[in-house]
Design a protein around this motif. Structure first.
Motif, PDB file in Angstrom:
ATOM      1  N   LEU A   1      53.075  70.356 -16.904  1.00  0.00           N
ATOM      2  CA  LEU A   1      54.045  71.266 -17.488  1.00  0.00           C
ATOM      3  C   LEU A   1      53.803  72.738 -17.084  1.00  0.00           C
ATOM      4  O   LEU A   1      54.955  73.342 -16.607  1.00  0.00           O
ATOM      5  CB  LEU A   1      53.509  71.259 -19.119  1.00  0.00           C
ATOM      6  CG  LEU A   1      54.404  72.292 -20.018  1.00  0.00           C
ATOM      7  CD1 LEU A   1      55.893  71.706 -19.828  1.00  0.00           C
ATOM      8  CD2 LEU A   1      54.041  72.299 -21.319  1.00  0.00           C
ATOM      9  N   GLN A   2      52.498  72.943 -16.732  1.00  0.00           N
ATOM     10  CA  GLN A   2      52.138  74.157 -16.025  1.00  0.00           C
ATOM     11  C   GLN A   2      52.932  74.484 -14.674  1.00  0.00           C
ATOM     12  O   GLN A   2      53.577  75.307 -14.188  1.00  0.00           O
ATOM     13  CB  GLN A   2      50.644  74.843 -15.848  1.00  0.00           C
ATOM     14  CG  GLN A   2      50.473  75.368 -17.287  1.00  0.00           C
ATOM     15  CD  GLN A   2      49.011  75.713 -17.006  1.00  0.00           C
ATOM     16  OE1 GLN A   2      47.962  75.021 -16.561  1.00  0.00           O
ATOM     17  NE2 GLN A   2      48.702  76.868 -17.720  1.00  0.00           N
ATOM     18  N   GLU A   3      52.753  73.412 -14.000  1.00  0.00           N
ATOM     19  CA  GLU A   3      53.203  73.095 -12.598  1.00  0.00           C
ATOM     20  C   GLU A   3      54.742  73.320 -12.612  1.00  0.00           C
ATOM     21  O   GLU A   3      55.305  73.697 -11.813  1.00  0.00           O
ATOM     22  CB  GLU A   3      52.762  71.992 -11.869  1.00  0.00           C
ATOM     23  CG  GLU A   3      51.207  71.999 -11.505  1.00  0.00           C
ATOM     24  CD  GLU A   3      50.857  70.850 -11.101  1.00  0.00           C
ATOM     25  OE1 GLU A   3      51.668  69.728 -10.991  1.00  0.00           O
ATOM     26  OE2 GLU A   3      49.684  70.589 -10.533  1.00  0.00           O
ATOM     27  N   SER A   4      55.191  72.453 -13.687  1.00  0.00           N
ATOM     28  CA  SER A   4      56.905  72.337 -13.885  1.00  0.00           C
ATOM     29  C   SER A   4      57.191  73.823 -14.109  1.00  0.00           C
ATOM     30  O   SER A   4      58.158  74.262 -13.631  1.00  0.00           O
ATOM     31  CB  SER A   4      56.895  71.446 -14.944  1.00  0.00           C
ATOM     32  OG  SER A   4      58.621  71.365 -15.122  1.00  0.00           O
ATOM     33  N   GLU A   5      56.552  74.347 -15.119  1.00  0.00           N
ATOM     34  CA  GLU A   5      56.780  75.799 -15.374  1.00  0.00           C
ATOM     35  C   GLU A   5      56.663  76.577 -14.335  1.00  0.00           C
ATOM     36  O   GLU A   5      57.696  77.637 -14.143  1.00  0.00           O
ATOM     37  CB  GLU A   5      56.071  76.249 -16.635  1.00  0.00           C
ATOM     38  CG  GLU A   5      56.438  75.507 -18.003  1.00  0.00           C
ATOM     39  CD  GLU A   5      55.634  76.013 -19.300  1.00  0.00           C
ATOM     40  OE1 GLU A   5      54.615  76.709 -18.805  1.00  0.00           O
ATOM     41  OE2 GLU A   5      55.905  75.826 -20.370  1.00  0.00           O
ATOM     42  N   GLU A   6      55.608  76.567 -13.545  1.00  0.00           N
ATOM     43  CA  GLU A   6      55.489  77.555 -12.388  1.00  0.00           C
ATOM     44  C   GLU A   6      56.422  77.296 -11.318  1.00  0.00           C
ATOM     45  O   GLU A   6      57.210  78.127 -10.987  1.00  0.00           O
ATOM     46  CB  GLU A   6      54.239  77.127 -11.670  1.00  0.00           C
ATOM     47  CG  GLU A   6      53.747  78.132 -10.627  1.00  0.00           C
ATOM     48  CD  GLU A   6      53.764  79.613 -11.226  1.00  0.00           C
ATOM     49  OE1 GLU A   6      53.791  80.469 -10.417  1.00  0.00           O
ATOM     50  OE2 GLU A   6      53.493  79.637 -12.372  1.00  0.00           O
ATOM     51  N   ARG A   7      57.016  76.023 -11.158  1.00  0.00           N
ATOM     52  CA  ARG A   7      58.111  75.565 -10.418  1.00  0.00           C
ATOM     53  C   ARG A   7      59.248  76.278 -10.597  1.00  0.00           C
ATOM     54  O   ARG A   7      60.369  76.829  -9.958  1.00  0.00           O
ATOM     55  CB  ARG A   7      58.087  74.096 -10.046  1.00  0.00           C
ATOM     56  CG  ARG A   7      57.127  73.417  -9.156  1.00  0.00           C
ATOM     57  CD  ARG A   7      57.404  72.268  -8.730  1.00  0.00           C
ATOM     58  NE  ARG A   7      57.781  71.211  -9.640  1.00  0.00           N
ATOM     59  CZ  ARG A   7      56.801  70.590 -10.334  1.00  0.00           C
ATOM     60  NH1 ARG A   7      55.393  70.559 -10.114  1.00  0.00           N
ATOM     61  NH2 ARG A   7      57.009  69.593 -11.475  1.00  0.00           N
ATOM     62  N   PHE A   8      59.384  75.912 -11.994  1.00  0.00           N
ATOM     63  CA  PHE A   8      60.780  76.546 -12.660  1.00  0.00           C
ATOM     64  C   PHE A   8      60.782  77.925 -12.442  1.00  0.00           C
ATOM     65  O   PHE A   8      61.567  78.715 -12.421  1.00  0.00           O
ATOM     66  CB  PHE A   8      60.877  76.170 -13.970  1.00  0.00           C
ATOM     67  CG  PHE A   8      61.980  76.831 -14.891  1.00  0.00           C
ATOM     68  CD1 PHE A   8      63.262  76.337 -14.960  1.00  0.00           C
ATOM     69  CD2 PHE A   8      61.652  77.910 -15.609  1.00  0.00           C
ATOM     70  CE1 PHE A   8      64.370  76.950 -15.622  1.00  0.00           C
ATOM     71  CE2 PHE A   8      62.756  78.550 -16.393  1.00  0.00           C
ATOM     72  CZ  PHE A   8      63.951  77.887 -16.428  1.00  0.00           C
ATOM     73  N   LYS A   9      59.946  78.836 -12.726  1.00  0.00           N
ATOM     74  CA  LYS A   9      59.569  80.101 -12.898  1.00  0.00           C
ATOM     75  C   LYS A   9      59.758  80.610 -11.295  1.00  0.00           C
ATOM     76  O   LYS A   9      60.501  81.714 -11.223  1.00  0.00           O
ATOM     77  CB  LYS A   9      58.132  80.609 -13.027  1.00  0.00           C
ATOM     78  CG  LYS A   9      57.854  82.198 -13.188  1.00  0.00           C
ATOM     79  CD  LYS A   9      58.907  82.705 -14.423  1.00  0.00           C
ATOM     80  CE  LYS A   9      58.485  84.148 -14.357  1.00  0.00           C
ATOM     81  NZ  LYS A   9      59.481  84.976 -15.226  1.00  0.00           N
ATOM     82  N   LYS A  10      59.173  79.934 -10.415  1.00  0.00           N
ATOM     83  CA  LYS A  10      59.263  80.546  -8.877  1.00  0.00           C
ATOM     84  C   LYS A  10      60.803  80.108  -8.606  1.00  0.00           C
ATOM     85  O   LYS A  10      61.370  80.798  -8.042  1.00  0.00           O
ATOM     86  CB  LYS A  10      58.637  79.622  -8.001  1.00  0.00           C
ATOM     87  CG  LYS A  10      56.997  80.023  -8.196  1.00  0.00           C
ATOM     88  CD  LYS A  10      56.394  79.079  -7.196  1.00  0.00           C
ATOM     89  CE  LYS A  10      54.909  79.574  -7.104  1.00  0.00           C
ATOM     90  NZ  LYS A  10      53.852  78.980  -6.141  1.00  0.00           N
ATOM     91  N   ALA A  11      61.395  78.852  -8.989  1.00  0.00           N
ATOM     92  CA  ALA A  11      62.777  78.524  -8.758  1.00  0.00           C
ATOM     93  C   ALA A  11      63.692  79.839  -9.522  1.00  0.00           C
ATOM     94  O   ALA A  11      64.664  80.061  -9.056  1.00  0.00           O
ATOM     95  CB  ALA A  11      63.317  77.145  -9.041  1.00  0.00           C
TER      96      ALA A  11
END
Length: 823
Positions: A311-321
């Motif tokens: 979830l963190q990775e997903s959020e991080e990816r989402f945040k970066k994206a």
């Protein structure tokens, strides 16, 4: 002796008393029963004792008995105290043991060595305490691991915490958690306790590859087969696991162990291992159940940690994206307020995060596009559409317009309630500018193609029209020569010639407008051009427009009169258009001015000194200030489609600049506009047009005149003949060439039209020069864009006479060429 009988009825031994010598005796008697073989009377036995002697024993008893009783009581008390004391000490110890248990202290057993029931009770108590200790530790382990499961989401920290909890509460020498490494299909040591540095290094160097279950590698059996092991001595499983696994356990000094698979929803996540290196208590099913429970909790915690990590990775990816997106991205609440925005959107609109998060979508939307935004949000909220795509204008922080393309959608929670909108906002400003520029270029290209077509058409018209004018003006000039100077028709022929000259200038304007001719800069006065334009424009303006003029300047400028004519005509036409509905005053001024350094500092494109100022003022609707700086841009126009192309002022601006002048504009909406242009004055006198007849040079040479138009050939022949020349006229270039071939030395000069069928003038000249290279040839043309004066000179032509042919120009050019050849 006195007998006193006192007996009780039914008594077996009758009692009685008797006296003897004053002494009283007490007696009792018994009858003896004798068998019948004894043939004698019944016998009676009597026992007797003095009463005093008998009572003395009783008196002694009454004294001794209480003493005996009292002593016995003391003995009983003493014995009881001793017994009670012996009972209370074990009980106190048992009490202390229970208090220690209440305080979770299970490590101090109750020590009673009385050899009786209390010792047995203490042993039972200690056994119970040990069981409670194990249960307490098990519950504590489960509780702390459960707490870690809910509070720790970092896998490494979580597993190390679990190892610490197990080490703290469970009686195992060491423990380890193995996790899979998918890339290499093996298990690795993720966390452990109790291992020596040597063993840790051994674990780090060795990887536990996940082989098939059939190979009986113990960790593969545990992980893949999800099989648990509880072993009190590894000798017990020598035949059940692979030799390699046994060697590993011996290398690690394993004596007893419990291995449990870590499984979540039937998926293996790892292996929990707990080991003893020396013999301890027997490991039971209860121990295995506890470890399986811990493994189950571990599985949940690992899954949660992995899920959180994903979830963190997903959020991080989402945040970066979200932040790195090339377009602006925003989460917008149902009420239209910004909830979150990315950097690109802030950059696009010129706001900081804090500034934009206190605004609504409506705040940054252009007022003309508000309905689009409101309608799209309403339709999505109503469920009519799932998403929208549209272009709209946003407002930059500085008030500028930012063109955007928006795609938006609405997001719902699990219950189907709308959460917020997600907006993707792409900056189209540069694209719009590029589109506008492309449209301008396309318009320019179409205009260029149109102008090219117009130019081609103008060239054709110019050629034909000049031929027609040549016939008209030539005949008029010949007629004037045939009449006396005071003949009444002289004035009419002069008017014909003047009109022809005006038509010639009109052709020049058409060619200049279509770029089919070069501007002819020469010293001129603007004054007559202004008067001529005003005479022309008066007929096209409605009577509601009054023309006022102040034409004072007689100064000379270097200019192309046709282009000056175009400038004044454009100014006046625009002024008339601005006043055509309500009427007004058109004021034209032409005066001399001296431009000083202050004026020049504000207009660096012009030099100080004397200038002619031409101003055209109207009282029309004026020009709005926000577009005032655009009016000279190509294709910019406020007129309706069909009323203008937006090229007029742009062309005028270019003409003025090419004449080293400037244009200024002053406008007040509702009051009118003034265009003012400045041209530098030159100190050159202009030769006045002398309308008196000039003496035309004559000659007697023989000339060949060639034109494909019979009328023009005849006119040319007559003009030259009137000047004394011997002239042969031909309207066929092939016949003319044959004539030259037949008599090469007959002609002193050849004049030929440039554009003719069968053989053009240039080709004809080359063929003639092959026959006779020294013969001079003059080209006569109505129009040809390819033939410049320089090119004609390179080709060998001596001169160029443009149609319509002027008698004066013809005479002077012919004489000049012949004189040059003769000299």
């Amino acid at each position: 002796m006195k007998k006193m009988v006192s007996n009780t009825k039914g008594s077996l031994a009758p009692k009685f008393s008797w006296k003897y010598e004053n002494d009283e005796y007490l007696a009792s008697s018994w009858k003896l029963f004798l068998k019948p073989r004894f043939l004698m009377p019944e016998w009676t036995i009597v026992l007797s004792q003095m009463k005093i002697d008998l009572l003395s024993h009783l008196r002694n008893f009454t004294i001794i008995f209480p003493l005996v009783v009292l002593l016995s009581l003391w003995i009983v008390v003493i014995l009881s105290m001793v017994y009670i004391r012996r009972s209370l000490v074990p009980l106190a110890k048992l009490k202390e043991g229970t208090q220690r248990i209440a305080k979770s202290d299970f490590n101090s057993p109750v020590a009673i060595t009385s050899g009786d029931e209390f010792e047995d009770l203490a042993d039972s108590f200690n056994t119970m305490s040990g069981q409670l200790n194990r249960q307490f530790k098990a519950l504590s382990t489960v509780a702390e691991i459960g707490n870690a499961t809910t509070t720790i989401l970092d896998i490494s920290y979580l597993l190390n915490t679990e190892m610490n909890v197990i080490q703290k509460y469970l009686d195992f020498d060491r423990g380890m958690i193995l996790l899979p490494q998918k890339e290499e299909n093996c298990l690795y040591n993720a966390a452990c306790y109790g291992y020596s540095d040597e063993h840790k290094e051994y674990l780090q160097q060795n990887k536990f590859y996940l082989t098939s279950v059939e190979q009986k590698e113990i960790f593969s059996l545990t992980f893949k087969g999800q099989k648990s092991f509880v072993v009190n001595d590894i000798a017990e499983i020598e035949k059940g696991v692979a030799k390699k696994s046994l060697e590993f356990m011996k290398e690690m000094n394993v004596h007893s162990f419990i291995y449990a698979p870590i499984v979540y929803e039937k998926k293996s996540l790892g292996v929990l291992t707990l080991e003893n290196t020396i013999a301890k208590r027997i490991l039971t099913q209860t121990d295995l159940d506890l470890i399986m429970g811990i493994a189950s909790q571990t599985a949940v915690s690992i899954f949660n940690a992995m899920s959180f990590e994903k979830l963190q990775e997903s959020e991080e990816r989402f945040k970066k994206a979200f932040d790195s997106a090339a377009s602006g991205v925003a989460l917008i609440g149902i009420d239209g307020r910004f909830l979150e925005v990315n950097t690109q959107l802030c950059h696009m609109l010129g706001y900081t995060d804090e500034e934009i998060l206190i605004k609504t979508l409506s705040d940054i939307t252009h007022h003309d596009d508000q309905d689009i935004v409101v309608d799209s949000m309403k339709q999505m909220l109503d469920g009519a559409i799932p998403s929208t795509w549209y272009e709209r204008r946003c407002l930059h922080k500085d008030g500028g317009v930012v063109w955007t393309f928006i795609s938006s959608a609405i997001l719902y929670d699990n219950a189907g309630h709308p959460l917020y909108f997600i907006y993707h906002i792409q900056d189209l400003t540069e694209k719009k500018k590029a589109e506008e520029e492309r449209e301008k270029l396309e318009i320019q290209l179409r205009q260029s193609q149109k102008m090219e077509s117009v130019g081609t058409l103008a060239g054709g018209i110019a050629h034909d029209f000049n031929n027609i004018l040549s016939a008209i003006m030539g005949n008029a000039q010949l007629s004037q020569m045939d009449l006396s100077t005071d003949h009444p028709l002289q004035q009419r022929f002069e008017q014909i010639i003047t009109a022809g000259n005006r038509a010639t200038d009109l052709i020049k304007q058409i060619l200049l407008f279509s770029r089919q001719s070069e501007q002819e800069l020469r010293p001129i006065q603007i004054k007559p051009v202004v008067k001529e334009v005003l005479n022309l424009i008066r007929a096209s303006l409605p009577a509601s427009i009054e023309i006022r003029k102040e034409i004072f300047s007689n100064s000379t400028i270097v200019a192309d009169p046709t282009q000056i004519h175009q400038i004044i005509m454009n100014f006046c036409t625009n002024a008339g258009h601005a006043m055509q509905e309500k009427g007004g005053i058109l004021e034209v001024n032409l005066i001399d001015v001296e431009l000083d350094s202050d004026f020049v500092s504000q207009h660096p494109d012009i030099n100080p000194g004397p200038h002619v100022m031409l101003s055209v003022k109207d009282t029309g609707y004026g020009i709005p200030s926000h577009i005032l700086n655009q009016i000279f841009d190509p294709f910019f126009t406020t007129k309706k489609k069909g009323d203008g192309t937006g090229m007029g002022l742009s062309v005028v601006h270019g003409i003025v600049k090419s004449h080293h002048g400037i244009i200024t504009v002053d406008s007040t909406p509702g009051k009118g506009t003034t265009f003012t242009s400045y041209f530098p004055v030159v100190q050159t006198e202009i030769q006045s047009d002398n309308k008196t007849k000039k003496h035309l040079p004559t000659g007697s040479e023989t000339i060949l005149f060639i034109d494909d138009e019979p009328v023009l050939a005849e006119i040319g022949k007559n003009m030259l003949a009137s000047l004394g020349y011997t002239v042969m006229a031909k309207n066929d270039s092939i016949e003319a060439l044959e004539m030259v071939k037949a008599e090469p030395g007959r002609f002193h000069l050849i004049i030929t039209d440039l554009t003719m069928p069968q053989m053009e003038g240039g080709e004809l000249a080359e063929n003639i020069w092959h026959i006779r290279s020294d013969i001079p040839i003059i080209i006569c043309s109505g129009f040809n864009s390819k033939m410049t004066a320089g090119k004609l000179k390179e080709m060998g032509f001596k001169a160029l006479i443009m149609k319509p042919i002027s008698m004066e120009i013809m005479a002077q050019t012919v004489r000049r060429v012949l004189d040059e050849i003769a000299s």
